[in-house]
Design a protein around this motif. Structure first.
Motif, PDB file in Angstrom:
ATOM      1  N   SER A  76       0.824  -1.209   0.000  1.00 19.21           N
ATOM      2  CA  SER A  76       0.000   0.000   0.000  1.00 19.21           C
ATOM      3  C   SER A  76       0.854   1.254   0.000  1.00 19.21           C
ATOM      4  CB  SER A  76      -0.936   0.003   1.210  1.00 19.21           C
ATOM      5  OG  SER A  76      -0.190  -0.040   2.420  1.00 19.21           O
ATOM      6  N   LEU A  77       2.173   1.086  -0.176  1.00 17.93           N
ATOM      7  CA  LEU A  77       3.114   2.204  -0.242  1.00 17.93           C
ATOM      8  C   LEU A  77       3.962   2.048  -1.501  1.00 17.93           C
ATOM      9  CD1 LEU A  77       4.419   2.021   3.436  1.00 17.93           C
ATOM     10  CD2 LEU A  77       2.817   3.724   2.563  1.00 17.93           C
ATOM     11  N   ARG A 123       2.977  -1.722   9.266  1.00 18.97           N
ATOM     12  CA  ARG A 123       3.690  -1.986   8.025  1.00 18.97           C
ATOM     13  C   ARG A 123       2.743  -1.922   6.825  1.00 18.97           C
ATOM     14  NH1 ARG A 123       7.506  -6.947   8.505  1.00 18.97           N
ATOM     15  NH2 ARG A 123       8.453  -5.432   9.924  1.00 18.97           N
ATOM     16  N   GLY A 124       3.243  -1.360   5.723  1.00 16.20           N
ATOM     17  CA  GLY A 124       2.420  -1.178   4.532  1.00 16.20           C
ATOM     18  C   GLY A 124       2.598  -2.253   3.491  1.00 16.20           C
ATOM     19  N   PHE A 125       3.040  -3.449   3.874  1.00 15.80           N
ATOM     20  CA  PHE A 125       3.155  -4.551   2.926  1.00 15.80           C
ATOM     21  C   PHE A 125       2.985  -5.872   3.671  1.00 15.80           C
ATOM     22  CE2 PHE A 125       7.418  -3.497   4.377  1.00 15.80           C
ATOM     23  CZ  PHE A 125       7.994  -4.718   4.666  1.00 15.80           C
ATOM     24  N   HIS A 182      -6.074   9.009   8.785  1.00 11.41           N
ATOM     25  CA  HIS A 182      -5.285   9.198  10.000  1.00 11.41           C
ATOM     26  C   HIS A 182      -4.047  10.026   9.679  1.00 11.41           C
ATOM     27  CE1 HIS A 182      -2.981   8.444  13.610  1.00 11.41           C
ATOM     28  NE2 HIS A 182      -4.006   7.811  14.137  1.00 11.41           N
ATOM     29  N   ARG A 183      -3.837  11.076  10.430  1.00 13.14           N
ATOM     30  CA  ARG A 183      -2.761  12.015  10.126  1.00 13.14           C
ATOM     31  C   ARG A 183      -1.397  11.362  10.112  1.00 13.14           C
ATOM     32  NH1 ARG A 183      -2.884  17.407  13.555  1.00 13.14           N
ATOM     33  NH2 ARG A 183      -4.898  17.445  12.483  1.00 13.14           N
ATOM     34  N   ARG A 184      -1.160  10.407  11.025  1.00 12.40           N
ATOM     35  CA  ARG A 184       0.142   9.753  11.097  1.00 12.40           C
ATOM     36  C   ARG A 184       0.465   9.019   9.799  1.00 12.40           C
ATOM     37  NH1 ARG A 184       0.941   4.561  12.534  1.00 12.40           N
ATOM     38  NH2 ARG A 184      -1.078   4.418  13.594  1.00 12.40           N
ATOM     39  N   ILE A 185      -0.520   8.293   9.258  1.00 16.12           N
ATOM     40  CA  ILE A 185      -0.290   7.545   8.031  1.00 16.12           C
ATOM     41  C   ILE A 185      -0.178   8.484   6.840  1.00 16.12           C
ATOM     42  CG2 ILE A 185      -1.342   5.868   6.452  1.00 16.12           C
ATOM     43  CD1 ILE A 185      -2.435   4.433   8.928  1.00 16.12           C
ATOM     44  N   LYS A 224      10.188   3.765   9.272  1.00 19.26           N
ATOM     45  CA  LYS A 224      10.773   2.419   9.233  1.00 19.26           C
ATOM     46  C   LYS A 224       9.718   1.356   9.492  1.00 19.26           C
ATOM     47  CE  LYS A 224      14.558  -0.410  11.001  1.00 19.26           C
ATOM     48  NZ  LYS A 224      15.719  -0.484  11.917  1.00 19.26           N
ATOM     49  N   GLY A 225       8.795   1.646  10.396  1.00 17.91           N
ATOM     50  CA  GLY A 225       7.734   0.687  10.665  1.00 17.91           C
ATOM     51  C   GLY A 225       6.858   0.438   9.453  1.00 17.91           C
TER      52      GLY A 225
END
Length: 289
Positions: A76-77, A123-125, A182-185, A224-225
């Motif tokens: 998703s990234l 994590r985005g995968f 969500h602002r963090r993402i 990194k996460g």
């Protein structure tokens, strides 16, 4: 599931040419590789790839993922990665179906689905097993590829169904990151865009963190996460991938490639290139002569 995988493999083998094949459905691609090999380095945009025959290994930063027939890889990234086909031959080639994700479909469907506010993975995968309903939908998608006169009407419907099945399955956890406000993402997505657009420029974690409104420590940890690598590793990987593309597709020297992607030191470029690709840039350049 074995019968379904065999049918999917047969269809991909018939429809696909060696390498990557586009189809009459814009966001669907087929990959057929008849020998174990390293694939060119690339930056994957949001995508779901279903293996229907063979095995593949992906390296994303320090993470090595191996998956095989019946499994999906979801990103998703925008992720730079190295891929290696680890199980394939002329009799049983590696076969896969890729779906480029339309974020607008994810957003619209997620808003209609219960439980969309559940906690999202950092994590985005991910690599996940494909369910029966998802395989059934892929089967109908491949059948549609062979009926181009029906594509304008049916392709949008089947693409929405594919995304829906993915959101309902284990793949949905990663995909839902595309829909969250969500602002963090959102800040990590903004940082990825910023790094990608300016990868030839000198890099500063503090500058990127400040640009997306985060402290340097929080930005480093969350980046990194999500991506599996540090911001500096991501920036460096983008540079080296582009350098290798230049060396493998054009007539350019190793030093010229180094300067083209923003390196000021050719010796540093040589070291980092060899460390990532296990070969020298001169050897890659010479291979094209």
């Amino acid at each position: 599931m074995d019968d379904k995988m065999a049918e999917l493999a047969s269809n991909v083998a018939c429809l696909g040419q060696e390498g990557l094949t586009s189809t009459s459905i814009a966001n669907i691609g087929l990959l057929k590789v008849s020998r174990c090999s390293d694939l060119p380095p690339q930056v994957h945009r949001p995508v779901v790839s279903l293996i229907v025959q063979g095995e593949k290994q992906l390296t994303i930063g320090p993470h090595v993922l191996t998956y095989r027939a019946g499994h999906t890889f979801t990103a998703s990234l925008d992720l730079p990665m190295l891929a290696k086909i680890t199980e394939a031959d002329s009799e049983r080639p590696y076969l896969a179906i890729s779906l480029a994700i339309d974020t607008s479909i994810v957003v619209e469907l997620t808003s209609r689905m219960p439980g969309s506010a559940n906690a999202l993975p950092e994590r985005g995968f991910s690599v996940d097993l494909a369910g029966q309903d998802l395989l059934d939908t892929y089967r109908r998608v491949l059948n549609l590829v062979g009926r181009p006169e029906e594509v304008p009407v049916m392709a949008p419907l089947l693409e929405r169904e594919l995304v829906y099945r993915l959101l309902k399955g284990p793949q949905g956890a990663a995909l839902k990151r595309l829909a969250t406000r969500h602002r963090r993402i959102a800040r990590i997505h903004d940082a990825l865009d910023l790094i990608r657009q300016n990868y030839t420029e000198p890099f500063s974690v503090e500058a990127v963190a400040n640009a997306v409104g985060m402290s340097a420590s929080a930005f480093h940890r969350r980046f990194k996460g999500a991506t599996g690598m540090t911001p500096l590793q991501y920036h460096k990987t983008l540079r080296l991938y582009e350098a290798r593309r230049l060396l493998l597709t054009g007539t350019i020297t190793a030093s010229a490639a180094a300067f083209a992607v923003g390196y000021q030191s050719v010796s540093q470029f040589m070291r980092e290139y060899r460390r990532l690709f296990d070969t020298s840039p001169m050897r890659d350049a010479k291979a094209q002569e």
